[in-house]
Design an enzyme around this catalytic site. Structure first.
Site, PDB file in Angstrom:
ATOM      1  N   SER A 290       0.844  -1.191   0.000  1.00  0.00           N
ATOM      2  CA  SER A 290       0.000   0.000   0.000  1.00  0.00           C
ATOM      3  C   SER A 290       0.887   1.251   0.000  1.00  0.00           C
ATOM      4  O   SER A 290       1.671   1.436  -0.925  1.00  0.00           O
ATOM      5  CB  SER A 290      -0.952  -0.036   1.201  1.00  0.00           C
ATOM      6  OG  SER A 290      -1.982   0.901   1.046  1.00  0.00           O
TER       7      SER A 290
ATOM      8  N   ASP B  21      -9.778  -3.502  -5.466  1.00  0.00           N
ATOM      9  CA  ASP B  21      -9.172  -2.687  -4.410  1.00  0.00           C
ATOM     10  C   ASP B  21      -9.822  -1.303  -4.366  1.00  0.00           C
ATOM     11  O   ASP B  21      -9.880  -0.599  -5.372  1.00  0.00           O
ATOM     12  CB  ASP B  21      -7.670  -2.560  -4.676  1.00  0.00           C
ATOM     13  CG  ASP B  21      -6.896  -2.092  -3.462  1.00  0.00           C
ATOM     14  OD1 ASP B  21      -7.440  -1.293  -2.679  1.00  0.00           O
ATOM     15  OD2 ASP B  21      -5.751  -2.539  -3.284  1.00  0.00           O
TER      16      ASP B  21
ATOM     17  N   HIS C  46      -8.133  -4.749  -1.417  1.00  0.00           N
ATOM     18  CA  HIS C  46      -6.894  -4.261  -0.814  1.00  0.00           C
ATOM     19  C   HIS C  46      -6.271  -5.276   0.144  1.00  0.00           C
ATOM     20  O   HIS C  46      -5.056  -5.386   0.233  1.00  0.00           O
ATOM     21  CB  HIS C  46      -7.178  -2.956  -0.071  1.00  0.00           C
ATOM     22  CG  HIS C  46      -5.961  -2.149   0.224  1.00  0.00           C
ATOM     23  ND1 HIS C  46      -5.193  -1.562  -0.764  1.00  0.00           N
ATOM     24  CD2 HIS C  46      -5.361  -1.817   1.394  1.00  0.00           C
ATOM     25  CE1 HIS C  46      -4.190  -0.907  -0.202  1.00  0.00           C
ATOM     26  NE2 HIS C  46      -4.277  -1.037   1.094  1.00  0.00           N
TER      27      HIS C  46
END
Length: 686
Positions: free
Chosen positions: A538, A623, A658
């Site tokens: 991330s 995501d 995600h």
């Protein structure tokens, strides 16, 4: 002659992007068209290429998966906690991916009452997440949220725990969490914006009514803020919170008067952060008021909540970061951080006693756990370190006796924590700043520069990666890897200033700190550039992108999971989820100074013709935090420009978002893939 496997070649459709008189050409902008069959075809090509290039490791991945799964106690149960007359517990059954939630009335010998078997609920879905479990005050109902797409958009429903019936009420596009008023029929919840997914509205739902009739209680109109709603531990107040990176605001309502008007606790002021907890006739306020960089604790009467009425309880200290509090009838418990290490301080309200719970390790993680009761002398906390599995401990604050309720079991019969060494060292950054690094490795390793080492970091949002135990990680350690966590600026490991010095116009410190740690680990002979691997996800994936642009020669390989690599374009598009709320973290590139600064490090904009390390990139099609097209574009540009013949692998989970796969064992397959990538580069297949 073996046929060469050729990587996909993405087509180029130049798109002009202009801001502040600066023109950028993005050849792969078209990849953000999720409904475009050509986009899906390209992603499928990348997956097929990844499968072919890793075909020789598939058996190894399967062995790693079985090995990691074999250390996990499949039939396992959480430590029960008591709430409003019931003991609540979560358990897993052998061979099953999802939890089973249940409770027992009165004592632990009572018959089990099933709340949810998520295995049954998830059986027809590729992805399934149950969250936001919220029991009504009369114990008769539970509200819950379900996401079966991995977009973090939950549908809230309500179950009658006496009959087992799920009511027809369905509330869509929420955060999943909700809060009951004390009347057992009014439910407050948070809606998300359909496009940006910003949590922006609080609604009130009456049990048994259609959600289209729900009353809008509050709308957060400032696009840099998110909003949420919860109930105080005292159960006396419903609280609406509004949060941005730098500023907070709360509104309160008596939980027994759900039709009343919310009252602003303290109006938002830019730069003023605070959090509130209610106890008896006061609110306790954790805040940075009066330039309390590392925060302090104040209190104010329930009828006088404005900041001019706040008085100090725990004053600000430059060398202690105040992180959280737990309130009990006779005790105040303060969670704080000193020189990077977690501390738990116990204080009696009558001021007769104050002490820290002692921990003697060099690097560890400790945090308070679920403590829903006011009237108790027992504090529950959890402890682990890089070589010690997690223990859940009940600590008697009066006698100071510890009772270990549960120690994480590592199955397989081979694990002994005494076979591993954990330590903390300090690397010196180019500007002279000392950067802490937590390390774990198998005892007996020689520091000769030949050890493979995986260096992990995050470095954004003030999020601290504490040194934690992982049974999964043993699959690397037992094969000779050293594992390092670089506590770089951008997190809060060394206090709030550590965060402030790794964001906005100081963001590049985060990347140079990581590089300086790598150079220190090489200089101290823990590893060498031929055996050093970088990993982050991330915002930590942004870190990976920046680092391999800036210092590719230091790493043999890197893993970038769901990486935020197209920073400039994303931050210029306020229709993308999370963008507006991030301006105080990265800066708003609609302002020229921020545009120019972000452009200096944005990984996608800084890919050049040079050699790059071997690279594994992962993402999820759904995501909601880092859109799939960021890594897709980045990979395509790297393929076009890189001058080496190193691996560039891209794996897209077409069913997840995600956080990756939703099942506890399915997620291990993704870890096995990552570990096989590293071990294969080291020539380790056993």
């Amino acid at each position: 002659m073996k046929k060469e496997i050729l990587p996909p070649k993405a087509k180029k459709i130049p798109k002009k992007l202009e801001a502040h008189g600066d023109l950028r050409i993005d050849d792969y902008y078209w990849m953000n068209e999720k409904e475009n069959p050509e986009v899906i075809a390209y992603l499928n090509e990348e997956n097929a290429y990844n499968d072919k290039m890793t075909a020789h490791t598939k058996d190894f991945q399967a062995r790693l998966f079985d090995e990691m799964k074999g250390r996990i106690k499949e039939a396992d149960q959480s430590v029960p906690y008591k709430l409003n007359g019931y003991w609540y517990l979560t358990r897993f059954e052998e061979g099953k991916d999802y939890p089973i939630y249940s409770r027992k009335k009165g004592d632990l010998e009572a018959p089990e009452e099933l709340l949810f078997d998520v295995n049954e609920m998830a059986k027809d879905f590729e992805y399934y997440s149950l969250g936001g479990l919220n029991i009504s005050p009369d114990n008769k109902m539970v509200a819950f949220g379900v996401d079966n797409v991995s977009r973090r958009k939950y549908t809230i429903q309500i179950k009658n725990l006496e009959t087992g019936k799920i009511y027809s009420d369905k509330i869509e596009n929420t955060t999943g969490g909700s809060t009951w008023a004390n009347d057992n029929k009014t439910l407050f919840y948070t809606k998300k914006d359909e496009k940006t997914l910003r949590s922006y509205r609080i609604y009130k739902h009456i049990l048994g009514t259609n959600s289209t009739e729900d009353e809008l209680v509050f709308e957060e109109k400032d696009e840099t803020f998110n909003t949420s709603v919860y109930k105080s531990k005292s159960k006396e107040y419903i609280i609406i919170g509004s949060h941005s990176t730098l500023t907070t605001e709360y509104q309160i309502l008596n939980a027994s008067d759900p039709n009343g008007e919310f009252k602003v606790f303290q109006a938002r002021e830019r730069g003023l952060e605070y959090a509130i907890a209610h106890f008896e006739d006061h609110f306790y306020v954790l805040t940075n008021k009066d330039k309390a960089t590392n925060f302090k604790l104040m209190k104010t009467p329930v009828e006088k909540t404005q900041k001019e009425n706040w008085v100090d309880v725990v004053p600000h200290r430059k060398d202690y970061l105040l992180e959280d509090i737990d309130i009990f009838k006779e005790y105040l418990v303060v969670s704080e951080r000193h020189e990077g290490l977690n501390k738990i301080k116990v204080m009696r309200w009558d001021e007769s006693e104050t002490y820290h719970i002692p921990f003697d390790n060099e690097t560890y993680t400790v945090f308070t756990s679920i403590n829903p009761d006011f009237d108790t002398e027992v504090l529950r906390f959890a402890y682990n370190d890089l070589s010690t599995p997690t223990s859940v401990i009940d600590f008697n604050m009066k006698t100071r006796d510890k009772t270990i309720l549960k120690e994480q079991e590592v199955l397989g019969g081979e694990f002994d924590k005494d076979n591993y060494t954990s330590e903390r060292i300090w690397a010196t950054a180019k500007d002279g700043t000392k950067i802490p690094v937590s390390l774990v490795y198998k005892k007996g390793i020689e520091k000769n520069g030949n050890n493979p080492l995986l260096q992990y970091a995050y470095g954004s949002y003030g999020a601290t990666i504490d040194p934690y135990f992982s049974s999964v990680r043993l699959s690397l350690l037992d094969r000779g890897f050293i594992y390092a966590i670089a506590h770089i600026r951008g997190g809060e490991y060394l206090g709030r200033d550590w965060y402030e010095n790794g964001k906005l116009f100081k963001k590049i410190n985060t990347f140079t700190d990581y590089i300086d740690v790598s150079e220190a680990l090489i200089a101290k002979k823990y590893t060498s550039a031929a055996h050093l691997y970088a990993m982050g996800g991330s915002a930590g994936g942004l870190l990976m992108g920046a680092v391999i642009n800036m210092a590719p020669q230091l790493y043999n390989g890197a893993i970038a999971a769901v990486p935020f690599v197209d920073v400039l374009t994303t931050m210029l598009d306020d229709s993308i989820p999370l963008t507006t709320g991030e301006y105080d973290e990265w800066g708003n590139p609609n302002e020229k100074d921020y545009y120019e600064y972000i452009k200096k490090y944005s990984p996608y904009d800084n890919v050049v013709a040079q050699s790059y390390p071997n690279l594994l990139v992962t993402t999820g099609l759904h995501d909601s935090q880092v859109q799939y097209w960021e890594p897709a574009k980045w990979v395509a540009k790297l393929r076009e420009l890189k001058t080496d013949k190193n691996l560039l692998l891209f794996h897209i989970n077409m069913d997840a978002g995600h956080g990756g796969a939703s099942g506890r064992f399915e997620a291990l397959k993704e870890v096995a893939e990552e570990y096989a990538f590293l071990l294969d580069l080291e020539g380790i297949q056993g």
